[in-house]
Motif scaffolding. Structure first.
Motif, short mmCIF file in Angstrom:
data_model
loop_
_atom_site.label_atom_id
_atom_site.label_comp_id
_atom_site.label_asym_id
_atom_site.label_seq_id
_atom_site.Cartn_x
_atom_site.Cartn_y
_atom_site.Cartn_z
N VAL A 79 60.27 61.81 31.15
CA VAL A 79 59.10 63.04 32.42
C VAL A 79 59.88 64.89 31.32
O VAL A 79 58.89 65.74 31.81
CB VAL A 79 60.53 64.07 33.70
N ASP A 99 56.38 66.16 29.63
CA ASP A 99 55.73 67.17 30.43
C ASP A 99 54.62 67.33 29.79
O ASP A 99 55.99 68.98 28.96
CB ASP A 99 55.75 67.06 31.86
N VAL A 135 54.22 63.27 36.14
CA VAL A 135 53.84 63.88 34.61
C VAL A 135 52.98 63.91 33.69
O VAL A 135 52.23 63.04 34.14
CB VAL A 135 55.03 64.13 33.69
N VAL A 179 62.92 59.31 36.90
CA VAL A 179 63.57 59.55 35.70
C VAL A 179 64.78 59.62 34.98
O VAL A 179 64.62 60.74 33.96
CB VAL A 179 63.69 61.62 37.12
#
Lengths: 290, 164
Positions: free
Chosen positions: B68, B71, B7, B22
């Motif tokens: 994440v 992002d 990311v 994650v």
């Protein structure tokens, strides 16, 4: 604690979500605002095989008036609903309720659809949707179906949503002109979970209330539409008599469970107190201004 | 399906590209991977508010967001917001009024107060209390914090008028 390991997919379109749900069934968890799922992950109350992040799906966060209905996308945040001019104008009950949901930082992430799909009995949106006779749109690879809010909530954290379905939007009929509302909630501190609350709607005709709808939160395993109580509030009598009638009927419809701080009896008492507040508010609103 | 993801997002104006597990939440990433320890970890379930950061200008709980999920977003922490001078007056007011003791809640308290002051420059004492209600402080009893926010609002107000 920290979340257990899980697989993660950032979904880009709804059909991809359907495909994952069809494949993984109960082991998949949909991540929307995450304001309930993330604590559950952090506390390891839930351990999904795959987490499907739907926060970037396009077109699911709208708030629109279409043909006399307000359509609220599942990803609309509590903050967006609270700040929406469309909501303030057509569904002021929701605008008032939004302020009771947790705190600003949580309202910025938490979603309408997420709250409904979780079906926490102390949450604001489920009771509001029952009071407003909302229709929930459930989408899957087989198409979409609609279900009335009062049929959607089936038990403690249990809904009609099946493991292959996604709650995609909610359709709420704009109440008729002259509809009054009140949203009253008791909590120990601002933004805490509700002890008990009520979403109330009624129409005002010649200064009298009719078509009263009272939906309670924190008063049972699901939001409770108290129809007998609404009927018992008959303004042929004086307000006080009608209120007493309504309050004494309430015990037959609510079954609040005790929590850490409040016995079931206390909650029932408090439900009567907020019923009085809500009805007074509705009646005062119904009186033409002097 | 991934348990790690590549990311890219900005933190306090700096773009970074990383492979992130994650399951790691944003506040743990900021603290453990970037060494930005001004954002604190309290309850890890959204109750205490100590992990407050800004994403695309809005305050959020850093413990209730996967790293994440940042992002492509703009993340701001207390380090960035204090170094830019954006809240220097508010920090001064906290100092002057003893609006902190142990300091654990302070970074998040400052970010949440700044959020209110940007959105509602005429906030009443009651509105300040309401906006800060999701940030726990176990030392001060809150009065001094509310005082500090209120006095900063008052001090900013005439300056804002003269500039516009």
């Amino acid at each position: 604690m920290k979340a257990p390991p899980f697989a993660y997919v950032r979904a880009r379109e709804l059909p991809a979500v359907f495909a994952l749900l069809d494949r993984h069934g109960d082991t998949a968890r949909i991540l929307a605002g995450g304001q309930s799922l993330m604590p559950m992950l952090n506390m390891r109350v839930t351990q999904p095989g795959v987490t499907i992040d739907i926060t970037r799906l396009p077109g699911l966060a709208g708030i629109e008036l279409k043909n006399g209905n307000i359509h609220i996308g599942a990803l609309a945040t509590h903050a967006a609903i609270g700040a929406s001019p469309v909501i303030r104008q057509h569904l002021p009950l929701l605008a008032d309720a939004a302020a009771h949901i947790a705190h600003p930082a949580i309202r910025n992430r938490g979603t309408f659809g997420g709250s409904l799909a979780l079906a926490d009995p102390a949450a604001e949106w489920p009771a509001c949707c029952v009071a407003l006779d909302a229709q929930l749109v459930l989408a899957s690879s087989a198409g979409t179906r609609r279900i009335a809010a009062r049929d959607f909530f089936q038990g403690l954290y249990t809904t009609a949503l099946q493991s292959h379905e996604v709650l995609s939007e909610v359709v709420i009929p704009v109440p008729a002109a002259g509809t009054r509302h009140a949203f009253i909630e008791l909590a120990r501190r601002r933004g805490d979970y509700a002890i008990v609350g009520v979403a109330a709607l009624a129409r005002s005709q010649q200064g009298k209330l009719c078509q009263l709808r009272l939906a309670y939160l924190g008063a049972g395993e699901t939001p409770v539409l108290a129809e007998k109580t609404s009927q018992a509030f008959d303004l042929i009598d004086t307000f006080e008599k009608a209120l007493t009638q309504a309050q004494s009927t309430l015990a037959s419809e609510l079954a609040p469970a005790a929590d850490l701080y409040h016995s079931a009896a206390t909650k029932l008492h408090l439900a009567r107190v907020i019923t009085a507040r809500a009805l007074k508010q509705l009646v005062q609103l119904a009186q033409p201004a002097a | 399906m991934d348990t790690e993801l590549d990311v890219s997002f900005t933190v306090n104006g700096e773009t970074l590209t990383r492979r992130i597990a994650v399951r790691q939440n944003l506040v743990d990433f900021l603290r453990e991977e970037l060494g930005l320890t001004g954002t604190h970890v309290g309850c890890e379930h959204g109750a205490c508010g100590a992990c407050t950061v800004r994403i695309d200008g809005e305050i959020v709980r850093g413990c209730l967001l996967l790293a994440v999920q940042a992002d492509g977003r703009r993340v701001e922490t207390i380090e960035g917001v204090s170094q830019s001078g954006e809240i220097a007056d508010l920090q001064d007011a906290f100092h002057k009024r003893n609006a902190l003791q142990c300091g654990f809640c302070t970074p998040a308290m400052l970010l949440t107060a700044q959020d209110l002051m940007q959105k509602n420059p005429n906030a009443s004492r009651e509105e300040i209390r309401e906006h800060l209600s999701g940030n726990y402080c176990r030392c001060t009893g809150y009065q001094a914090i509310i005082d500090a926010v209120q006095s900063t609002l008052a001090a900013r107000s005439p300056r804002g008028v003269s500039q516009s």
